[in-house]
Design a protein around this motif. Sequence first.
Motif, short mmCIF file in Angstrom:
data_model
loop_
_atom_site.label_atom_id
_atom_site.label_comp_id
_atom_site.label_asym_id
_atom_site.label_seq_id
_atom_site.Cartn_x
_atom_site.Cartn_y
_atom_site.Cartn_z
N ALA A 119 32.50 39.00 44.35
CA ALA A 119 33.86 39.44 44.62
C ALA A 119 34.56 39.98 43.38
O ALA A 119 35.53 40.73 43.50
CB ALA A 119 34.68 38.30 45.21
N VAL A 120 34.09 39.63 42.18
CA VAL A 120 34.81 40.04 40.97
C VAL A 120 34.06 41.07 40.13
O VAL A 120 34.67 41.76 39.31
CB VAL A 120 35.15 38.82 40.09
N ILE A 121 32.75 41.18 40.31
CA ILE A 121 31.98 42.11 39.48
C ILE A 121 32.54 43.54 39.53
O ILE A 121 32.56 44.23 38.49
CB ILE A 121 30.49 42.08 39.87
N PRO A 122 33.03 44.05 40.69
CA PRO A 122 33.52 45.43 40.70
C PRO A 122 34.77 45.67 39.85
O PRO A 122 35.10 46.83 39.58
CB PRO A 122 33.83 45.68 42.19
N VAL A 123 35.47 44.62 39.44
CA VAL A 123 36.77 44.83 38.81
C VAL A 123 36.88 44.28 37.39
O VAL A 123 37.78 44.66 36.66
CB VAL A 123 37.90 44.23 39.70
N VAL A 124 35.95 43.41 36.95
CA VAL A 124 36.15 42.75 35.66
C VAL A 124 35.24 43.32 34.57
O VAL A 124 34.17 43.83 34.84
CB VAL A 124 35.96 41.22 35.76
N ASP A 125 35.73 43.18 33.34
CA ASP A 125 34.96 43.57 32.16
C ASP A 125 34.21 42.37 31.58
O ASP A 125 33.23 42.55 30.85
CB ASP A 125 35.90 44.11 31.08
N LYS A 126 34.68 41.16 31.88
CA LYS A 126 34.10 39.96 31.29
C LYS A 126 34.04 38.84 32.31
O LYS A 126 34.94 38.69 33.14
CB LYS A 126 34.94 39.50 30.09
N LEU A 127 32.96 38.07 32.25
CA LEU A 127 32.77 36.91 33.12
C LEU A 127 32.74 35.64 32.27
O LEU A 127 32.09 35.61 31.22
CB LEU A 127 31.46 37.02 33.90
N ILE A 128 33.42 34.61 32.75
CA ILE A 128 33.26 33.27 32.19
C ILE A 128 32.83 32.38 33.37
O ILE A 128 33.64 32.08 34.25
CB ILE A 128 34.56 32.73 31.57
N VAL A 129 31.54 32.07 33.42
CA VAL A 129 31.00 31.26 34.51
C VAL A 129 31.13 29.80 34.12
O VAL A 129 30.66 29.38 33.05
CB VAL A 129 29.54 31.62 34.81
N LEU A 130 31.76 29.01 35.01
CA LEU A 130 31.96 27.60 34.75
C LEU A 130 31.04 26.76 35.62
O LEU A 130 30.84 27.05 36.80
CB LEU A 130 33.42 27.21 35.04
N SER A 131 30.49 25.72 35.01
CA SER A 131 29.63 24.78 35.73
C SER A 131 30.08 23.38 35.38
O SER A 131 30.01 22.97 34.21
CB SER A 131 28.16 24.98 35.33
N ALA A 132 30.60 22.64 36.37
CA ALA A 132 31.04 21.26 36.18
C ALA A 132 31.97 21.14 34.99
O ALA A 132 31.87 20.21 34.18
CB ALA A 132 29.84 20.34 36.01
#
Length: 320
Positions: A193-206
Amino acid sequence: MSASRGPAFTVRGLGKRYNLVTAVEDVSFTVTAGTAAALVGPAGAGKTTILRILLGLLEPSAGSVAVGGHGLPGTARAMGGMLDPRGMHPARTARDHLLVYAAAVGVSNERVDEVIELVGLGPTADAKAEALTAGQQTRVALAAALLGDPPLLVLDEPAAGLDNAERAWLHEFLRGHTRRGGTVLLSSESLAAVIPVVDKLIVLSAGSVAYEGSPTRLRRSHPDRLVVASSTPIALATTLAAQGFTDVVIRPDGRLAVAEASEGQIHDAARVAGVRLDSITPDPIHPDRVLASLAKPARPQPTPYPGVAAHLPTPHGIPR
């Protein structure tokens, strides 16, 4: 809006605990001004907690956050927030909802008309909240966040419940905001849902960072593959490696999962190796499969006493 390319948000060693419950642990990241970034992870990963800390609605247990800098204003109006749930009174119209917020933040009623036009509410602005769709309620909440004309937007699950048309509109609106020099930090449970609009990802796990970087870099580390059934998989894999296609995995069923090679290149390698090809099947990697491989489900938290569930307090947020 400022066109500065310095940091708009800086998070260092951030932690948040509620008694025995750890919501966020040692989270660090930066978001550059004029870009869009997303906090992504399953429910309970710590996304909303981080956004609430950035908005000043929660105090961190450890670490620090900085908002603005490098030419960005440090006033309250520098940042607009949208939380989930949206917090609209069901009997209040969208326009009245925005008028209440305009009075609270000290902007004119004319600005209410401007943001109604900006988010495309039109006649819907005079409908009661209970009659609005999820997409329309999101537009109202976004309009409230925009009342102070902030360069920084903090949006909690803005695409939740939207149909494809509403999601496309939201993406274009957010891209327009960054093109004008604004900055967006949003959250999502879906990577797709966010890949088309963002320049950066911060993936959170627990509650911790599992990945920080661009969507392109993440995609390169999780490429689409062609799954190949052949008479001699090892010979084919060896020939592909000799031709420069080294990202080849032998699956438990004996088929090869090959990245970066085309069907034609695989056929050429098979001829060189003297290997019979039985089938070649595309295996595109959906972004949310990538997310599932990076992010663990929310970890179970200890209960303070036997038979008593741990209580995670919900702070009072900005109603929307």
